[in-house]
Structure formats: structure tokens, C-alpha cells
Design an enzyme around this catalytic site. Sequence first.
Site, PDB file in Angstrom:
ATOM      1  N   HIS A 141       9.300  -3.336   3.520  1.00 63.89           N
ATOM      2  CA  HIS A 141       8.883  -3.540   2.130  1.00 63.89           C
ATOM      3  C   HIS A 141      10.099  -3.843   1.237  1.00 63.89           C
ATOM      4  CE1 HIS A 141       5.624  -0.606   3.472  1.00 63.89           C
ATOM      5  NE2 HIS A 141       4.900  -1.622   3.032  1.00 63.89           N
ATOM      6  N   MET A 145       0.843  -1.201   0.000  1.00 69.39           N
ATOM      7  CA  MET A 145       0.000   0.000   0.000  1.00 69.39           C
ATOM      8  C   MET A 145       0.883   1.258   0.000  1.00 69.39           C
ATOM      9  SD  MET A 145      -3.452  -0.879   2.020  1.00 69.39           S
ATOM     10  CE  MET A 145      -2.899  -0.556   3.670  1.00 69.39           C
ATOM     11  N   HIS A 185       9.049   1.315   3.535  1.00 70.43           N
ATOM     12  CA  HIS A 185      10.122   1.311   4.535  1.00 70.43           C
ATOM     13  C   HIS A 185      10.993   0.081   4.302  1.00 70.43           C
ATOM     14  CE1 HIS A 185       7.622  -1.705   6.391  1.00 70.43           C
ATOM     15  NE2 HIS A 185       6.628  -0.843   6.529  1.00 70.43           N
ATOM     16  N   VAL A 207      10.789  -7.248   9.582  1.00 68.75           N
ATOM     17  CA  VAL A 207      11.948  -6.360   9.730  1.00 68.75           C
ATOM     18  C   VAL A 207      11.619  -5.353  10.835  1.00 68.75           C
ATOM     19  CG1 VAL A 207      13.425  -4.652   8.578  1.00 68.75           C
ATOM     20  CG2 VAL A 207      12.568  -6.643   7.303  1.00 68.75           C
TER      21      VAL A 207
HETATM   22  P1  AMP Z   1       1.509  -2.865   3.433  1.00 66.85           P
HETATM   23  O1  AMP Z   1       2.035  -1.797   2.524  1.00 66.85           O
HETATM   24  O2  AMP Z   1       1.495  -2.483   4.868  1.00 66.85           O
HETATM   25  O3  AMP Z   1       0.223  -3.468   2.926  1.00 66.85           O
HETATM   26  O4  AMP Z   1       2.579  -4.035   3.361  1.00 66.85           O
HETATM   27  C1  AMP Z   1       2.943  -4.621   2.135  1.00 66.85           C
HETATM   28  C2  AMP Z   1       3.699  -5.893   2.403  1.00 66.85           C
HETATM   29  O5  AMP Z   1       4.874  -5.594   3.152  1.00 66.85           O
HETATM   30  C3  AMP Z   1       2.875  -6.878   3.239  1.00 66.85           C
HETATM   31  O6  AMP Z   1       3.102  -8.190   2.747  1.00 66.85           O
HETATM   32  C4  AMP Z   1       3.439  -6.687   4.616  1.00 66.85           C
HETATM   33  O7  AMP Z   1       3.306  -7.816   5.441  1.00 66.85           O
HETATM   34  C5  AMP Z   1       4.903  -6.408   4.305  1.00 66.85           C
HETATM   35  N1  AMP Z   1       5.522  -5.715   5.431  1.00 66.85           N
HETATM   36  C6  AMP Z   1       5.084  -4.583   6.044  1.00 66.85           C
HETATM   37  N2  AMP Z   1       5.873  -4.282   7.093  1.00 66.85           N
HETATM   38  C7  AMP Z   1       6.837  -5.236   7.157  1.00 66.85           C
HETATM   39  C8  AMP Z   1       7.957  -5.494   8.030  1.00 66.85           C
HETATM   40  N3  AMP Z   1       8.220  -4.707   9.048  1.00 66.85           N
HETATM   41  N4  AMP Z   1       8.710  -6.573   7.778  1.00 66.85           N
HETATM   42  C9  AMP Z   1       8.431  -7.404   6.740  1.00 66.85           C
HETATM   43  N5  AMP Z   1       7.407  -7.220   5.891  1.00 66.85           N
HETATM   44  C10 AMP Z   1       6.610  -6.161   6.091  1.00 66.85           C
END
Ligand code: AMP
Length: 287
Positions: free
Chosen positions: A35, A28, A32, A174
Amino acid sequence: MEVISRVAELRDRIPARRSTSVGFVPTMGYLHRGHLRLMEIAKAQNDVVVASIFVNPTQFGANEDFSTYPRDMERDRSLLESAGVDWLFAPDSADMYREKSQTYVDVPGIGAVLEGGIRPVYFRGVATVVTKLLNIVQPDRAYFGEKDYQQVILVRRMVEDLFLPVEIVGVPTVRDEDGVALSSRNVYLSAEERAAARRLPQALQLARKLIHSREMNSKALEMALRTYIAEEPLAHIDVVAVRDADTLEETIELPRRALVLLFVRFGRAQLLDHAVVESERQSPATR
Ligand code: AMP
């Protein structure tokens, strides 16, 4: 890196690349290091990497942060460029959910418990958008962070149930140096709330210790963790749960692979964290 903003355009391009493997990382945005770790692993395992940025409206409840979810397309774009991502897919909502669209994907068991119990439309929105994205991009592998543990379990279930031809790869969480899991929503935290958020990795550390000492069953462990987190006045607990890490089932006895899942608000940030803790199966005390 090329930026493609139309579903039809991406679909037209994909067949031309079939002799090469395609890795896909849906996000989304407001990227960071978490991602970027997904991008890195996708890049190591595939010839071509497609990332998507789409703040999916159907997974937000009426009172949630859809309109204020942090966005910074220019910064994200240059981060992805530096990470060596080949294509960034950044569609708009009208293209993903067309006027006559009415089909949803629902995983009613896994989607209704834990985080799904607090956010009723969330997992239906996730399952629907992930299906759409997988059908558009047609990757060989798709990468998901284990930070969103329940999401990974749900996507794996859905892919198996619907025979979607893709391998789902889970990537460990992470964290910042102080143990707090990286999340786009951490930007909502004030300095005090950010300091208070350390309670979550600390609670997981306590959970590991208590599980290994095998003094408690699942329910007593949940109670102990709740009490520990509630000692932090800025923490508002939505979910503290100990479950079977593979099935998410609730058991009184500690499961051999125990999932400890925390869903806790600090101010307006809903933060998720979890640990999977393995222990020998020995009859734990039932207190
Ligand atoms: P989001 O943009 O929050 O929907 O996350 C996109 C993808 O990145 C999803 O598969 C999340 O689980 C992964 N993600 C977000 N934060 C982390 C993190 N701290 N460590 C590993 N993967 C992450």
C-alpha cells in the site's frame, strides 16, 4: 494530515483544490509496504494525495471474511501520516451506502470470470465502491496494485465505459524477501501456511520457464502449474489460469502476453498472485 470522515465534508473541500493535482489511493486498510508503495508513487506524481480506508461490505460474499477482515486504524493513520499523505478519507458504511441506495455498477464480462467465478458479488462490489469513491474524491489519478490484476483490468474498462475523468495508474506487486506477495490477508496464515505460500511465486517462476521454452500451449501449462501447486498439501486451488493479459480471453495457443493468474487458499487466507509473461509469437506445440 487531516482525517475526514463524512462524504459531504470531503466533497465540499475538493473544489478548493482544483488548481492542484489530486492523486487517490483506495484501500481497505491494515496497511503494508505494498500500500505504501502506491502512496509513494501517488505523492511523486501529484500535489495532493488522498488515501481512503473503507472495508467495503458489498464486495464480500455471505461466507467471506467481512466481519473479521483485519483492521487497525490507529496504526494505519500513523503510517499514512509518515508517508506524507495529505488526507485520509475513512467513511462509514452508512454514509457510503445510504438508506435508499440501490444503484450498483456491474462489469459483467470481466467481473464474471476467474476470481469473479469464485466470488460472485466481488467485482460488482468493487466496481460500485470504486465509482462512488472516484466521484467523491474526483482525483486526477487513481492508483491500483497490479497484485489484483483482474481488478485493474476491470477498473480500466469501467473508467473507459463510463467516461470517468481519471487516469488509472497500475503499480507492480511488492513482495516479501521470499517472493510472497504482500497482502493484508497474510496475517491469517500460520507459520506452516506462510511457508507453504511460497509455492505461488515459485509456480510463477516455473510458468516463466515453461513459457520461454515454448513447449506447451495454455492448457498444458495450466495443468503443469496445477500439478506443481497441488504438490503442496496446504494449498487449495481455486483458480490456475493462463489467459491473454490484455483481454483475459482464454486461448489454446499461448498468447504473446500471457497472464498466469493464481487464486489459491492456504487455511482461511485466499491469496492471489500473477505474472505477465511476454514471448515471441511462434507456433507453440499443441500437446
Ligand atoms: P486492499 O487494501 O487489499 O484493497 O488494497 C488496496 C490497494 O493496494 C489495491 O489497489 C491493491 O492492489 C494494492 N496492493 C495490495 N497489496 C499490494 C502489493 N503487495 N503490492 C502492490 N500493491 C498492492
